[in-house]
Design an enzyme around this catalytic site. Structure first.
Site, PDB file in Angstrom:
ATOM      1  N   GLU A   1       0.829  -1.208   0.000  1.00 51.65           N
ATOM      2  CA  GLU A   1       0.000   0.000   0.000  1.00 51.65           C
ATOM      3  C   GLU A   1       0.864   1.258   0.000  1.00 51.65           C
ATOM      4  OE1 GLU A   1      -3.184  -0.224  -0.297  1.00 51.65           O
ATOM      5  OE2 GLU A   1      -3.588  -2.273   0.413  1.00 51.65           O
ATOM      6  N   THR A   2       0.380   2.259  -0.722  1.00 49.54           N
ATOM      7  CA  THR A   2       0.839   3.632  -0.562  1.00 49.54           C
ATOM      8  C   THR A   2      -0.337   4.437  -0.034  1.00 49.54           C
ATOM      9  OG1 THR A   2       2.477   3.498  -2.348  1.00 49.54           O
ATOM     10  CG2 THR A   2       1.697   5.690  -1.725  1.00 49.54           C
TER      11      THR A   2
END
Length: 267
Positions: free
Chosen positions: A46-47
């Site tokens: 995830e970002t």
């Protein structure tokens, strides 16, 4: 253009453990295709992107992107975002994030770590033999939550550790999360989590999965608090507590974070 960039190991008490997240504060939203391209470039599970919430409902707005899609809920990158905010504001004890599909999420200081409040997603029994065939083993039961979370319960930790899923076939089912779990060895519960349809074959430590596992194992164990371990290659421990308020049940997940990289992202 340059953007602030933080690489945080979440649910980790030292570098190179837990789950990696990129955290990127913004002043305004970039185009969605740019956010997705950044998520692909970072290539973490995830970002997280956040910016001040102008609605007044929370401190910040928050969104999460895998390398291939935007997701409805991500726990570890929320914890990582809370860590960035609270590390920069030592006088604050909590921070809230408004999300598009998971409501308001909270990160609070908890001893020398944090506690993350997510919506509790209790699963219900559902036979899914087509999934079991792709994951393997002989589970004791399967349960499902409408957020596309599958809980596949095995009798022993060894069975979960031995699984070798067919990731290509599971990915074809879409953005479903496959949570394989059993009683733990040195913790109450153990899990492995597969999300190949979201671009992550096996996740390291999955907060959203524990939003499902917390009500599941609280019921199995007959108590509202327990310890959990996600048995990925990096591994991570999560302290789980169910706040079973009928109007707004919450899964509180406890853990630490470590910032391993801080810099600027160039566009």
């Amino acid at each position: 253009m340059t953007l602030p960039y933080y690489h945080v190991d979440a649910f980790a008490d030292r570098p190179f453990t837990g789950n990696q997240a990129a955290v990127m504060p913004l002043e305004s939203w970039l185009d969605d295709d740019v956010l997705q391209a950044i998520g692909e470039e970072n290539n973490f599970a995830e970002t997280a992107f956040y910016l001040p919430d102008e609605s007044g409902e929370a401190d910040y707005e928050l969104r999460w992107f895998t390398p291939t899609i935007e997701v409805a809920l991500c726990g570890h990158a929320t914890l990582a975002s809370g860590h960035v905010v609270l590390s920069q504001n030592p006088d604050r004890d909590r921070v809230t994030f408004r999300t598009r599909k998971a409501g308001i999420l909270t990160v609070i200081r908890d001893g020398d770590g944090y506690a993350l409040g997510l919506p509790a997603y209790p699963p219900s029994p559902k036979e899914r033999p087509e999934i079991v065939a792709l994951i393997g083993g002989a589970p004791a039961e399967t349960q499902f939550h409408e957020g596309r979370y599958n809980v596949i319960r095995y009798n022993t930790a060894e069975e979960v550790l031995a699984l070798k899923p067919d990731f290509k076939a599971l990915a074809a089912l879409g953005e479903e999360q496959f949570i394989c779990t059993a009683p733990g060895k040195d913790t109450d519960a153990l899990s492995r989590v597969f999300v190949p349809g979201g671009g992550v074959d096996e996740d390291s430590v999955t907060g959203s999965a524990h939003a499902v596992l917390t009500p599941y194992w609280a019921k199995q164990l007959g108590r509202d608090s327990f310890t959990a371990y996600q048995a990925s290659a990096r591994g991570g421990y999560v302290n789980c507590r169910l706040d079973d308020d009928a109007s707004d049940p919450r899964a509180w997940l406890g853990g630490k974070c470590v910032t391993v990289v801080e810099g600027r992202f160039r566009l």
